[in-house]
Structures are given as C-alpha cells and as structure tokens.
Design a protein around this motif. Structure first.
Motif, mmCIF file in Angstrom:
data_model
loop_
_atom_site.group_PDB
_atom_site.id
_atom_site.type_symbol
_atom_site.label_atom_id
_atom_site.label_comp_id
_atom_site.label_asym_id
_atom_site.label_seq_id
_atom_site.Cartn_x
_atom_site.Cartn_y
_atom_site.Cartn_z
ATOM 1 N N ASP A 172 -5.670 2.248 -27.463
ATOM 2 C CA ASP A 172 -6.889 2.949 -27.888
ATOM 3 C C ASP A 172 -8.146 2.489 -27.167
ATOM 4 N N GLY A 173 -8.275 1.186 -26.878
ATOM 5 C CA GLY A 173 -9.463 0.701 -26.169
ATOM 6 C C GLY A 173 -10.618 0.352 -27.077
ATOM 7 N N TYR A 174 -10.350 -0.457 -28.086
ATOM 8 C CA TYR A 174 -11.405 -0.892 -29.000
ATOM 9 C C TYR A 174 -12.300 -1.952 -28.354
ATOM 10 N N LYS A 175 -13.558 -1.967 -28.772
ATOM 11 C CA LYS A 175 -14.525 -2.917 -28.222
ATOM 12 C C LYS A 175 -14.095 -4.362 -28.470
ATOM 13 N N ASP A 176 -13.398 -4.605 -29.589
ATOM 14 C CA ASP A 176 -12.968 -5.977 -29.873
ATOM 15 C C ASP A 176 -11.900 -6.464 -28.895
ATOM 16 N N ASN A 177 -11.280 -5.552 -28.162
ATOM 17 C CA ASN A 177 -10.364 -5.979 -27.100
ATOM 18 C C ASN A 177 -11.102 -6.793 -26.049
ATOM 19 N N TYR A 178 -12.368 -6.420 -25.810
ATOM 20 C CA TYR A 178 -13.226 -7.155 -24.875
ATOM 21 C C TYR A 178 -13.854 -8.371 -25.545
ATOM 22 N N GLN A 179 -14.345 -8.202 -26.742
ATOM 23 C CA GLN A 179 -15.097 -9.267 -27.423
ATOM 24 C C GLN A 179 -14.206 -10.389 -27.938
ATOM 25 N N VAL A 180 -13.008 -10.056 -28.388
ATOM 26 C CA VAL A 180 -12.141 -11.043 -29.056
ATOM 27 C C VAL A 180 -10.851 -11.313 -28.272
ATOM 28 N N ALA A 181 -10.092 -10.260 -27.972
ATOM 29 C CA ALA A 181 -8.787 -10.449 -27.338
ATOM 30 C C ALA A 181 -8.892 -10.975 -25.911
ATOM 31 N N TYR A 182 -9.794 -10.415 -25.141
ATOM 32 C CA TYR A 182 -9.934 -10.782 -23.727
ATOM 33 C C TYR A 182 -10.199 -12.278 -23.522
ATOM 34 N N PRO A 183 -11.144 -12.908 -24.238
ATOM 35 C CA PRO A 183 -11.341 -14.356 -24.066
ATOM 36 C C PRO A 183 -10.119 -15.186 -24.442
ATOM 37 N N ILE A 184 -9.384 -14.745 -25.447
ATOM 38 C CA ILE A 184 -8.175 -15.474 -25.860
ATOM 39 C C ILE A 184 -7.106 -15.359 -24.774
ATOM 40 N N LEU A 185 -6.932 -14.174 -24.249
ATOM 41 C CA LEU A 185 -5.965 -13.976 -23.165
ATOM 42 C C LEU A 185 -6.325 -14.827 -21.950
ATOM 43 N N GLN A 186 -7.607 -14.879 -21.605
ATOM 44 C CA GLN A 186 -8.055 -15.708 -20.488
ATOM 45 C C GLN A 186 -7.790 -17.190 -20.741
#
Length: 280
Positions: A98-112
């Motif tokens: 879906d592309g939710y904003k929390d994918n950038y705000q929350v998931a992305y830093p954890i993945l990094q």
C-alpha cells in the motif's frame, strides 16, 4: 455411537496434526522454498489486523538478523525461480503493501539498522494525496538507498470485478508513474486484496510485468507460477505477534496444510472439529 464417532474423529485430527508436523519438518529441511513476508502498516497508533507496532516489527527483523537471513530483491527471487540462479544464504524477501507513510518513518530506519532491504508495493494515486501515505520525496530517498518500489495499481480496486479497459489502466498507469518518478523499471505487481483470476493474470502479462504476488499463504519454489507467487502475511492486532510470526516463518508448510484441513472441515459442516485447529 455418536459420542464414539466424535471422539474417534478428534483423535484422528490430533494424529493427523502430528503427521503434518513431521512432514513439515521434512519439507522445511529438504524442500524449503523462499519465504516472502508481507507487511502493511508499522506504527504505534493503529491497533488492527494490518498494523504492527514498532516494537513488534523490530523484534521480527532482529530475529531475521540474528538467524542469519539475507534480504533479497524481487529480481533475485524471479531469477532463482526461472533459472535456478544462486541466492545468498537463508534468503528472504520482505514486502510491504500500500505505501503507508509509516513505512518511511518507522519501518525504514529499523530495516537500515539491521541491514535489510525491502520491497514496497505502492498505490500510486494515493502518493502525495493522502496524509497516511508516502510522498514521492520519501519514496525517492528510500529508492536511492536500496528499497525497491513496485506496483499495487492506481487506486487499489478489485481487479477481477473491473473491465479489461479499467484493469489495463490500473496496471499500466501505476507502472508508468513509478518508472517516471524514479527512473527505474517496474516489473512486479501485488494484486490489491490478493484478488486475481486468469483474465487479470493475462492482462498483467500484457502490461509487461515479470511476476505478480498474491496473499496466498506459502513459500515460493522453482516450480512456482510467477504470476501467483505466495507470501507469508504477518498480522498485528492487540497482542504481541512474535510467536505467530515465528510459527508462520518456520512452519509455513504445516500451517498451510492446517488451513486447507480447516477449510475442508468447515465445508463439510464439521465446525466443532474445525474449531480445534489453531491457525496462527
């Protein structure tokens, strides 16, 4: 007589479950297939089936890191499925729909933090237009840092219920929008709601997609059909989901078999017995 029959059926179900566990162990070690995880929202506000908290998500990604899993891209998966091209040790594809904003705000830093990449299937008409969805600037930043962006149609319609013309529009225009914004080829589709039929598959091929993902529970193997790829949906809710995540990842084949068994029992009207089968 009826009581004896019910007891016999219950014992039969228990024995069958143990047999499935044994077969699953064999399958896991010899016919694993590639796991494709399927997430949606990652935040601490929405407490629903499609949302995991940041704590839950990090616990799961940390587990993958500690267990030596290696994140792969859709291209790597497709190359393996089509031609047997070698994959890194313990490969896993992480996807978010879906592309939710929390994918950038929350998931992305954890993945990094744990050195994982991911693939996000975006609803392109929602980008920049709704507050809870990603912006193109956020998408571009993640894309520049190894996150793949693929299509989830223009507006998340039910594709099997649409006309050929509307399906073509949804598939082609969403693909073109991402390619134009990022300057990268888009080859993969996630069917909205996991809904598809043979007509939709044919139009996806016509639109130039190399493969498409469903929400059918399971792993993907060399003989998998590229336009009906399985995934392992990871659900959230009110309680911590790590145990369910662990079971779904490590006993995918057993859970798939149990789902089929439960569906069969419900179809046959054996609701009380079906209720004994736990599906994590």
């Amino acid at each position: 007589m009826q009581i004896v029959t019910k007891k016999a059926i219950r014992y039969g179900i228990i024995i069958l479950i143990f047999i499935l566990l044994g077969l699953s162990y064999i399958a896991f070690h010899y016919f694993q297939g590639i796991p494709v995880l399927n997430y949606h929202q990652i935040n601490n506000k929405d407490h629903n089936t499609l949302t995991l908290s940041s704590t839950e998500f990090e616990a799961q990604i940390n587990y993958l890191y500690q267990e030596g899993y290696t994140g792969i891209s859709p291209d790597q998966l497709a190359d393996y499925l089509q031609s047997g091209k070698k994959l890194p040790p313990k490969p896993i594809l992480i996807t978010l729909d879906d592309g939710y904003k929390d994918n950038y705000q929350v998931a992305y830093p954890i993945l990094q933090k744990y050195h994982f990449t991911a693939t996000i299937f975006v609803i392109t008409d929602f980008v920049n237009n709704y507050g809870k969805y990603l912006t193109w600037n956020q998408i571009r930043e993640m894309s520049d840092n190894g996150v793949s962006f693929e299509a989830h149609t223009l507006s998340h319609i039910s594709l099997p219920k649409a006309s050929d013309e509307e399906i073509r529009n949804q598939l082609v225009k969403s693909k073109e929008a991402i390619e134009w914004r990022l300057g990268k080829k888009v080859d993969y589709l996630a069917y909205p709601g996991g809904e598809y039929d043979q007509r939709v598959i044919g139009l996806a091929k016509e639109a130039g997609y190399r493969a498409a993902f469903t929400v059918n529970f399971g792993r993907d193997r060399i003989n998998s059909t590229l336009y009906t790829l399985n995934r392992i949906p990871i659900f959230g809710g009110q309680s911590h989901t790590f145990f369910r995540f662990w079971l779904r990842l490590n006993f995918t084949q057993t859970i798939n078999a149990l789902q089929n068994l439960k569906a069969y029992l419900l179809k046959e009207g054996n609701t009380s017995i079906a209720g004994l089968i736990y599906i994590p």
